[in-house]
Every structure is written in structure tokens, then in C-alpha cells.
Design a protein around this motif. Sequence first.
Motif, PDB file in Angstrom:
ATOM      1  N   LYS A 192       8.074  39.704  48.188  1.00 55.92           N
ATOM      2  CA  LYS A 192       8.058  38.249  48.030  1.00 55.92           C
ATOM      3  C   LYS A 192       7.851  37.853  46.562  1.00 55.92           C
ATOM      4  CE  LYS A 192       5.664  34.092  49.666  1.00 55.92           C
ATOM      5  NZ  LYS A 192       4.619  33.564  50.581  1.00 55.92           N
ATOM      6  N   VAL A 193       6.883  38.509  45.911  1.00 53.18           N
ATOM      7  CA  VAL A 193       6.608  38.211  44.500  1.00 53.18           C
ATOM      8  C   VAL A 193       7.777  38.646  43.621  1.00 53.18           C
ATOM      9  CG1 VAL A 193       5.063  38.644  42.553  1.00 53.18           C
ATOM     10  CG2 VAL A 193       4.129  38.357  44.849  1.00 53.18           C
ATOM     11  N   TYR A 194       8.355  39.789  43.939  1.00 56.05           N
ATOM     12  CA  TYR A 194       9.456  40.323  43.130  1.00 56.05           C
ATOM     13  C   TYR A 194      10.634  39.345  43.129  1.00 56.05           C
ATOM     14  CZ  TYR A 194      13.026  43.447  41.288  1.00 56.05           C
ATOM     15  OH  TYR A 194      14.033  43.993  40.517  1.00 56.05           O
ATOM     16  N   PHE A 195      11.054  38.904  44.289  1.00 58.92           N
ATOM     17  CA  PHE A 195      12.228  38.024  44.349  1.00 58.92           C
ATOM     18  C   PHE A 195      11.944  36.648  43.759  1.00 58.92           C
ATOM     19  CE2 PHE A 195      13.729  40.947  47.806  1.00 58.92           C
ATOM     20  CZ  PHE A 195      14.913  41.331  47.178  1.00 58.92           C
ATOM     21  N   THR A 196      10.683  36.301  43.689  1.00 54.09           N
ATOM     22  CA  THR A 196      10.321  35.017  43.080  1.00 54.09           C
ATOM     23  C   THR A 196      10.521  35.052  41.572  1.00 54.09           C
ATOM     24  OG1 THR A 196       8.705  34.534  44.816  1.00 54.09           O
ATOM     25  CG2 THR A 196       8.430  33.349  42.729  1.00 54.09           C
ATOM     26  N   ASN A 197      10.185  36.196  40.951  1.00 54.07           N
ATOM     27  CA  ASN A 197      10.173  36.263  39.491  1.00 54.07           C
ATOM     28  C   ASN A 197      11.271  37.134  38.878  1.00 54.07           C
ATOM     29  OD1 ASN A 197       7.840  34.601  39.380  1.00 54.07           O
ATOM     30  ND2 ASN A 197       6.537  36.409  39.760  1.00 54.07           N
ATOM     31  N   CYS A 198      11.904  37.949  39.676  1.00 55.21           N
ATOM     32  CA  CYS A 198      12.954  38.827  39.147  1.00 55.21           C
ATOM     33  C   CYS A 198      14.283  38.461  39.812  1.00 55.21           C
ATOM     34  CB  CYS A 198      12.600  40.294  39.394  1.00 55.21           C
ATOM     35  SG  CYS A 198      11.075  40.835  38.580  1.00 55.21           S
ATOM     36  N   MET A 199      14.973  37.582  39.170  1.00 51.09           N
ATOM     37  CA  MET A 199      16.221  37.066  39.756  1.00 51.09           C
ATOM     38  C   MET A 199      17.410  37.412  38.865  1.00 51.09           C
ATOM     39  SD  MET A 199      14.820  33.299  40.927  1.00 51.09           S
ATOM     40  CE  MET A 199      14.160  32.935  39.300  1.00 51.09           C
ATOM     41  N   GLY A 200      18.592  37.211  39.406  1.00 50.20           N
ATOM     42  CA  GLY A 200      19.796  37.452  38.623  1.00 50.20           C
ATOM     43  C   GLY A 200      19.899  38.893  38.180  1.00 50.20           C
ATOM     44  N   ASP A 201      20.125  39.080  36.887  1.00 51.21           N
ATOM     45  CA  ASP A 201      20.289  40.442  36.347  1.00 51.21           C
ATOM     46  C   ASP A 201      18.994  41.243  36.365  1.00 51.21           C
ATOM     47  OD1 ASP A 201      22.947  39.897  35.875  1.00 51.21           O
ATOM     48  OD2 ASP A 201      22.639  39.369  33.749  1.00 51.21           O
ATOM     49  N   ASP A 202      17.880  40.588  36.538  1.00 49.97           N
ATOM     50  CA  ASP A 202      16.590  41.293  36.572  1.00 49.97           C
ATOM     51  C   ASP A 202      16.288  41.874  37.956  1.00 49.97           C
ATOM     52  OD1 ASP A 202      15.979  40.678  33.875  1.00 49.97           O
ATOM     53  OD2 ASP A 202      15.312  38.658  34.473  1.00 49.97           O
ATOM     54  N   ASN A 203      17.076  41.498  38.931  1.00 47.84           N
ATOM     55  CA  ASN A 203      16.870  41.966  40.300  1.00 47.84           C
ATOM     56  C   ASN A 203      17.713  43.227  40.556  1.00 47.84           C
ATOM     57  OD1 ASN A 203      16.477  42.250  43.064  1.00 47.84           O
ATOM     58  ND2 ASN A 203      18.076  40.760  43.562  1.00 47.84           N
ATOM     59  N   VAL A 204      17.083  44.275  41.070  1.00 49.26           N
ATOM     60  CA  VAL A 204      17.803  45.536  41.331  1.00 49.26           C
ATOM     61  C   VAL A 204      18.065  45.760  42.814  1.00 49.26           C
ATOM     62  CG1 VAL A 204      16.888  46.641  39.261  1.00 49.26           C
ATOM     63  CG2 VAL A 204      15.644  46.859  41.438  1.00 49.26           C
ATOM     64  N   TYR A 205      17.600  44.892  43.693  1.00 51.15           N
ATOM     65  CA  TYR A 205      17.779  45.066  45.130  1.00 51.15           C
ATOM     66  C   TYR A 205      18.976  44.251  45.640  1.00 51.15           C
ATOM     67  CZ  TYR A 205      12.995  46.927  45.008  1.00 51.15           C
ATOM     68  OH  TYR A 205      11.878  47.669  44.722  1.00 51.15           O
ATOM     69  N   THR A 206      19.584  44.731  46.696  1.00 51.94           N
ATOM     70  CA  THR A 206      20.689  43.979  47.311  1.00 51.94           C
ATOM     71  C   THR A 206      20.168  42.812  48.141  1.00 51.94           C
ATOM     72  OG1 THR A 206      20.695  45.509  49.186  1.00 51.94           O
ATOM     73  CG2 THR A 206      22.204  45.982  47.363  1.00 51.94           C
ATOM     74  N   ASP A 207      19.054  43.044  48.802  1.00 57.84           N
ATOM     75  CA  ASP A 207      18.454  41.983  49.607  1.00 57.84           C
ATOM     76  C   ASP A 207      17.006  42.360  49.931  1.00 57.84           C
ATOM     77  OD1 ASP A 207      18.620  43.907  51.674  1.00 57.84           O
ATOM     78  OD2 ASP A 207      20.517  43.075  52.413  1.00 57.84           O
ATOM     79  N   ASN A 208      16.360  41.525  50.723  1.00 51.52           N
ATOM     80  CA  ASN A 208      14.950  41.759  51.055  1.00 51.52           C
ATOM     81  C   ASN A 208      14.759  43.042  51.873  1.00 51.52           C
ATOM     82  OD1 ASN A 208      12.184  40.567  50.955  1.00 51.52           O
ATOM     83  ND2 ASN A 208      12.409  40.673  53.191  1.00 51.52           N
TER      84      ASN A 208
END
Length: 263
Positions: A192-208
Motif C-alpha cells: 500500500k505504501v509502495y504504490f502510494t509513493n513509487c509511481m510511474g517509472d519508479d514502480n517495478v511491479y505489474t500490479d498489487n
Amino acid sequence: MNIRSKLLLSLFSLCFAGATGCSGDDTGTESDSATTTGTSTSTTTDTSTTTDTSTTTTTDDTTTTTTTTTTTTTTTDATTTTTMGESTSTTTTTGDAELTCDYYCETYFAGCSDFKEYDNTESCLAQCAQWPEGMLNEVAGDSLGCRIYHAEVANSSDPNIHCIHAGPSGGNVNADPVCVDPNAPDCAGYCKVYFTNCMGDDNVYTDNDDCLNQCAAWYAGSDADVGGDTIGCRTYHAGAAAGDAKTHCPHASPSGGGVCVTG
């Protein structure tokens, strides 16, 4: 002169000459003294004592057969029950464990070869070094002792259950935490915290779901972690990413970004 006269004349001549034995009597007694020397023959008995000492050494070879009895102490915990849904499994350990990472890794690889929690022994030892020791035969709680217990049980029964409990996550893979601190950081909170603050190019996951699946195998650690291969460390950096996503999102990722790693 007759013969008698000659004899008398001869006798007279002999006596006149001082012959021994003449007493003026024509009858002389001649005493012949015969000295008899008795030869005493001593018989010497040569007694030769022959001592025939015969020493007979009797070696009584007693073959001692040493029977080594290996006593396997079965430690049964009164409440050693692992609950999986509707089924229960009661297990025991041999009580021969050592509270060391070397013993843990050896036991884990022996019983959990089908599980790929570790790349090699070095990675296992590094992961193990993060855990509290606890005590042997603990069946629950975040400790090395708990993971050793379940690794041992996995060698004799139900590896699909106990190898997960013995791994870094302590059982979070199947949402069945056993060797986990009940107050430790969890995957739901981290994602939950990760997807809140790491979005776009900073996100390495496909989904939750991808985030939850990868997180499930990690050691939970604690909320105070700022380093180490733990959920706690990644949760901290996911939160810190609110102020600097480029720096902290990599730390919060599965790779750990060189910060949330072992060693």
C-alpha cells in the motif's frame, strides 16, 4: 751227626744271632701282626635338581562388544498443531538440533530441496544471520529455533507445509504465518505504501498481486529496520520515497537497491 743234631744246631745259631722269637725254649710263638686297612668307599650322591619351569600364559581374549544405543528423544509439544484451513497436523522433532545457522541451512537443504528460497548456502547463512535466535523446539514465533524445528519436521513429513514455515517468511507465503512476529510488518501494508509513493517509472511491479506475491517470501523484520533484507526495511523506504522517490523507491523494491539487502 744226625739230622736231629743238625736242626738243633741251626736253631741255636739263629737264636744266638738275636733272632726275634727265641725265649730259650725250643718252642717259639711267632706272632704275625696283620694290619688291615679298611678302605671306606664313600658314595657321593650327585643330586642334580632340574627345575623345569613351564610358564603357561593363558590369554583369555574377551571380545567386548560395544553396543551403541542411539536414543532418539522425541519431543512432543502439547500444542504442536499446525492448522491449515480445516486440517490439523501434529508433528515431533528428534531433539538433536543445534541452534546455529549452519545446522539450519544443512537441515533446510536436506528436507526442502524443491523450494528455491536460497540460491546457495551463502545466501541461506546471510538470511539466517538476521533472525533472533530464540530457543530450540519453538514451534511458533520469529526465531531461528522455530525455523529449525520446522526444517527438521520437513525432513520427515509434510515438506509443503513446513518448508514454508522454515523459510525466511516464516509462513507468510500461504498467509499462514508461523515463525513470524505477530506485530511484524506485513506485505499488505508494504504494498500500500509502495504504490502510494513509487509511481510511474519508479514502480517495478505489474500490479498489487505481483507486489504481494514477491513480498510473501521475504523476512518480515521489524518496523525499525532501515537496512537488511526485510519487509520492514522496504516499508520504511517506501514511506521515505514520499520525499525522494528516485532515491528510496529502489531501496523499497524487491532488489533492495543495495540497502534493503543482507550483509
